[in-house]
Each structure stands twice: as C-alpha cells, then as structure tokens.
Design a protein around this motif. Structure first.
Motif, PDB file in Angstrom:
ATOM      1  N   GLY A  35       8.927  -9.099  49.057  1.00 39.55           N
ATOM      2  CA  GLY A  35       9.255 -10.460  49.055  1.00 39.55           C
ATOM      3  C   GLY A  35       7.913 -11.433  49.585  1.00 39.55           C
ATOM      4  N   VAL A  36       8.067 -12.626  48.699  1.00 37.43           N
ATOM      5  CA  VAL A  36       6.877 -13.565  48.953  1.00 37.43           C
ATOM      6  C   VAL A  36       7.363 -14.973  49.209  1.00 37.43           C
ATOM      7  CG1 VAL A  36       4.876 -14.548  47.694  1.00 37.43           C
ATOM      8  CG2 VAL A  36       5.569 -11.982  47.087  1.00 37.43           C
ATOM      9  N   GLY A  37       6.803 -15.372  50.135  1.00 39.28           N
ATOM     10  CA  GLY A  37       7.277 -16.692  50.542  1.00 39.28           C
ATOM     11  C   GLY A  37       7.073 -18.127  49.665  1.00 39.28           C
ATOM     12  N   ALA A  38       7.591 -18.841  49.806  1.00 40.22           N
ATOM     13  CA  ALA A  38       7.349 -20.196  48.936  1.00 40.22           C
ATOM     14  C   ALA A  38       5.811 -20.689  48.973  1.00 40.22           C
ATOM     15  CB  ALA A  38       8.166 -21.266  49.254  1.00 40.22           C
ATOM     16  N   ASP A  39       5.225 -20.386  50.003  1.00 37.24           N
ATOM     17  CA  ASP A  39       4.021 -21.026  50.152  1.00 37.24           C
ATOM     18  C   ASP A  39       2.995 -20.203  49.061  1.00 37.24           C
ATOM     19  OD1 ASP A  39       4.557 -18.767  51.721  1.00 37.24           O
ATOM     20  OD2 ASP A  39       2.969 -19.116  53.325  1.00 37.24           O
ATOM     21  N   ALA A  40       3.188 -18.938  49.061  1.00 34.36           N
ATOM     22  CA  ALA A  40       2.332 -18.085  47.949  1.00 34.36           C
ATOM     23  C   ALA A  40       2.529 -18.623  46.683  1.00 34.36           C
ATOM     24  CB  ALA A  40       2.542 -16.569  47.988  1.00 34.36           C
TER      25      ALA A  40
END
Length: 94
Positions: A35-40
C-alpha cells in the motif's frame, strides 16, 4: 517497465517503506500487497521528473536474491495505490 532496487522503491513510496519483515513474508508467500499513500502518488506527479506513479504494472523490484513483479495496481478511494506483487521464479528451478 522499470527495474528497481529495494532502496529505490523505498525512496518512491514515502516515509514508511516496506520493512524487512514485510519482505520476508512476501518471499515466503510468493506474493504481497504493497500500500502506498496518496502523498507518494502526488509527489511523483508533482515533480514532473520520471514516472507519474511510484510503480506500474510490469515493474520489477529486486530484494536481495529475489525479484518481484508488479502484477496489478488498484487505486484507493483516498488517492493512494495498492500494488499487488508476485515473486518471480528463480531460473535455476527449471
């Protein structure tokens, strides 16, 4: 398609990269979901340098003597991504 090292991946996915325990479990199971956050994702889009996403389908991530391929990408409601990765079989296992 890109080929990334574990440290290159860590620099793309934000302040909390996958831990050693994550990679051990992924190797044992032969697959994982990262999982990767929207900020990345936003950081990748804002720089304009290189790819617009931290990872894409078909990218390969090298982890020690193992390699994972990004098999699928799902967008989350919050703007992040879930990357489904699969262990690439060793060529020696023929």
């Amino acid at each position: 398609m890109r080929r990334l090292t574990r440290s290159e991946l860590a620099s793309r996915v934000g302040p909390r990269p996958p831990s050693d325990a994550f990679w051990r479990r992924a190797i044992d199971r032969g697959e994982a979901a990262l999982g990767v956050g929207a900020d990345a994702v936003a950081d990748a889009n804002e720089t304009g340098e290189g790819p617009a996403e931290p990872l894409d389908t078909g990218d390969i991530v090298d982890v020690d003597d193992h390699a994972f391929v990004v098999a699928d990408v799902d967008r989350t409601d919050a703007g992040g991504r879930i990357y489904r990765i699969e262990l690439v079989a060793d060529r020696d296992e023929d």
